[in-house]
Design an enzyme around this catalytic site. Structure first.
Site, PDB file in Angstrom:
ATOM      1  N   GLY A   1       2.853  17.055   1.752  1.00 41.14           N
ATOM      2  CA  GLY A   1       3.208  15.967   2.648  1.00 41.14           C
ATOM      3  C   GLY A   1       4.193  15.029   1.971  1.00 41.14           C
ATOM      4  O   GLY A   1       4.164  14.891   0.738  1.00 41.14           O
TER       5      GLY A   1
ATOM      6  N   GLN B   1       8.650   7.372   0.577  1.00 40.20           N
ATOM      7  CA  GLN B   1       8.747   8.055  -0.721  1.00 40.20           C
ATOM      8  C   GLN B   1      10.158   8.539  -1.027  1.00 40.20           C
ATOM      9  O   GLN B   1      10.433   8.940  -2.158  1.00 40.20           O
ATOM     10  CB  GLN B   1       7.786   9.245  -0.763  1.00 40.20           C
ATOM     11  CG  GLN B   1       6.326   8.839  -0.699  1.00 40.20           C
ATOM     12  CD  GLN B   1       5.436  10.056  -0.763  1.00 40.20           C
ATOM     13  OE1 GLN B   1       5.145  10.663   0.261  1.00 40.20           O
ATOM     14  NE2 GLN B   1       5.016  10.429  -1.956  1.00 40.20           N
TER      15      GLN B   1
ATOM     16  N   CYS C   1      -0.111  12.704  -5.551  1.00 46.62           N
ATOM     17  CA  CYS C   1       0.985  12.089  -4.797  1.00 46.62           C
ATOM     18  C   CYS C   1       2.307  12.384  -5.486  1.00 46.62           C
ATOM     19  O   CYS C   1       2.400  12.259  -6.710  1.00 46.62           O
ATOM     20  CB  CYS C   1       0.748  10.578  -4.716  1.00 46.62           C
ATOM     21  SG  CYS C   1       2.025   9.708  -3.810  1.00 46.62           S
ATOM     22  N   LEU C   2       3.326  12.765  -4.705  1.00 52.69           N
ATOM     23  CA  LEU C   2       4.628  13.092  -5.295  1.00 52.69           C
ATOM     24  C   LEU C   2       5.299  11.854  -5.894  1.00 52.69           C
ATOM     25  O   LEU C   2       6.239  11.985  -6.671  1.00 52.69           O
ATOM     26  CB  LEU C   2       5.541  13.742  -4.251  1.00 52.69           C
ATOM     27  CG  LEU C   2       5.032  15.084  -3.692  1.00 52.69           C
ATOM     28  CD1 LEU C   2       6.034  15.658  -2.696  1.00 52.69           C
ATOM     29  CD2 LEU C   2       4.746  16.085  -4.797  1.00 52.69           C
TER      30      LEU C   2
ATOM     31  N   HIS D   1      -3.335  10.014   4.111  1.00 47.38           N
ATOM     32  CA  HIS D   1      -2.581   9.691   2.889  1.00 47.38           C
ATOM     33  C   HIS D   1      -1.148   9.278   3.251  1.00 47.38           C
ATOM     34  O   HIS D   1      -0.624   8.288   2.726  1.00 47.38           O
ATOM     35  CB  HIS D   1      -2.597  10.922   1.963  1.00 47.38           C
ATOM     36  CG  HIS D   1      -1.837  10.768   0.688  1.00 47.38           C
ATOM     37  ND1 HIS D   1      -2.452  10.783  -0.554  1.00 47.38           N
ATOM     38  CD2 HIS D   1      -0.506  10.601   0.436  1.00 47.38           C
ATOM     39  CE1 HIS D   1      -1.528  10.628  -1.503  1.00 47.38           C
ATOM     40  NE2 HIS D   1      -0.341  10.523  -0.925  1.00 47.38           N
ATOM     41  N   GLU D   2      -0.512  10.036   4.166  1.00 47.27           N
ATOM     42  CA  GLU D   2       0.881   9.758   4.515  1.00 47.27           C
ATOM     43  C   GLU D   2       1.022   8.491   5.359  1.00 47.27           C
ATOM     44  O   GLU D   2       1.965   7.724   5.171  1.00 47.27           O
ATOM     45  CB  GLU D   2       1.508  10.956   5.239  1.00 47.27           C
ATOM     46  CG  GLU D   2       1.517  12.273   4.449  1.00 47.27           C
ATOM     47  CD  GLU D   2       2.074  12.151   3.036  1.00 47.27           C
ATOM     48  OE1 GLU D   2       2.956  11.301   2.802  1.00 47.27           O
ATOM     49  OE2 GLU D   2       1.600  12.905   2.157  1.00 47.27           O
TER      50      GLU D   2
ATOM     51  N   HIS E   1       1.094   5.588   3.199  1.00 44.43           N
ATOM     52  CA  HIS E   1       2.422   5.336   2.618  1.00 44.43           C
ATOM     53  C   HIS E   1       3.279   4.473   3.548  1.00 44.43           C
ATOM     54  O   HIS E   1       3.993   3.575   3.102  1.00 44.43           O
ATOM     55  CB  HIS E   1       3.172   6.653   2.377  1.00 44.43           C
ATOM     56  CG  HIS E   1       2.855   7.302   1.059  1.00 44.43           C
ATOM     57  ND1 HIS E   1       2.991   6.636  -0.143  1.00 44.43           N
ATOM     58  CD2 HIS E   1       2.437   8.552   0.753  1.00 44.43           C
ATOM     59  CE1 HIS E   1       2.654   7.464  -1.134  1.00 44.43           C
ATOM     60  NE2 HIS E   1       2.308   8.627  -0.621  1.00 44.43           N
TER      61      HIS E   1
HETATM   62 ZN    ZN Z   1       1.607  10.235  -1.633  1.00 41.26          ZN
END
Ligand code: ZN
Length: 192
Positions: A43, A48, A90-91, A132-133, A136
């Site tokens: 995701g 991000q 998380c990226l 999670h997204e 963000h």
């Molecule tokens: Zn993340």
């Protein structure tokens, strides 16, 4: 376009709903998928990649050509049910993994880039990714949701990200607060 790491200010930006989709935004979405696959993620939210837009992409297979590519615009999560603990990463904080407690089941309402309405009940991995997204898009990191014990465990690694950010700021690699704000404002004027 790049994936920004914590504590980049755009990760703390609360994104506003998107009101128009143009060719440039469709190109951005394609590039978000490419960046997500390159980082082996499932995701990726617009924040991000340093964009103040209420959208995220996901594919549980984490591989181009496999699974299903999903894009959700202006997602709203409601009707949380149950609770379960599962490890997240998380990226924007690569290498950090920790268990997070979240509702097990949710309802997701959103739009596709084609303007179609989405209204689904989700559980399991998809419910996890969506929550999670959407966090963000509200400027929330998964590490904000850790228990005190898990927070202590990841603190040294988070401090490393802070140091890298501070040094990026000093070298001019990361723009100033004002420059970032102006950029985000211009993008909001275009899409929100
Ligand atoms: Zn993340």
């Amino acid at each position: 376009m790049n994936i920004v790491h914590f504590p980049h200010p755009t990760l703390r930006h609360r994104s506003r709903p998107i009101r128009r989709v143009d060719a440039e935004l469709r190109r951005i979405i394609d590039e978000m998928f490419d960046l997500m696959y390159a980082a082996n993620g499932i995701g990726l939210a617009a924040n991000q990649v340093d964009l103040p837009l209420r959208l995220f992409v996901c594919n549980h297979a984490a591989k181009k050509g496999e699974g299903e590519e999903l894009v959700f615009l202006n997602p709203v999560v409601s009707r949380p049910k149950g609770s379960c603990e599962r490890e997240e990463g998380c990226l924007s904080l690569p290498g950090i993994y920790a268990p997070v407690i979240r509702p097990e089941q949710i309802r997701l309402q959103a739009y596709t880039p084609q303007g179609e309405e989405v209204d689904v009940e989700l559980d399991g991995l998809m419910a996890r990714v969506v929550q999670h997204e959407v966090d963000h898009l509200d400027g929330i990191m998964f590490t904000d949701r850790l228990s005190a014990t898990h927070e202590i465990n990841v603190k040294p690694m988070i401090d490393e990200f802070q140091l890298a950010f501070d040094s990026g700021r000093r070298s001019g690699e990361i723009p100033s607060e004002e420059e970032i704000e102006t950029r985000l404002k211009n993008l909001e004027e275009r899409y929100c």
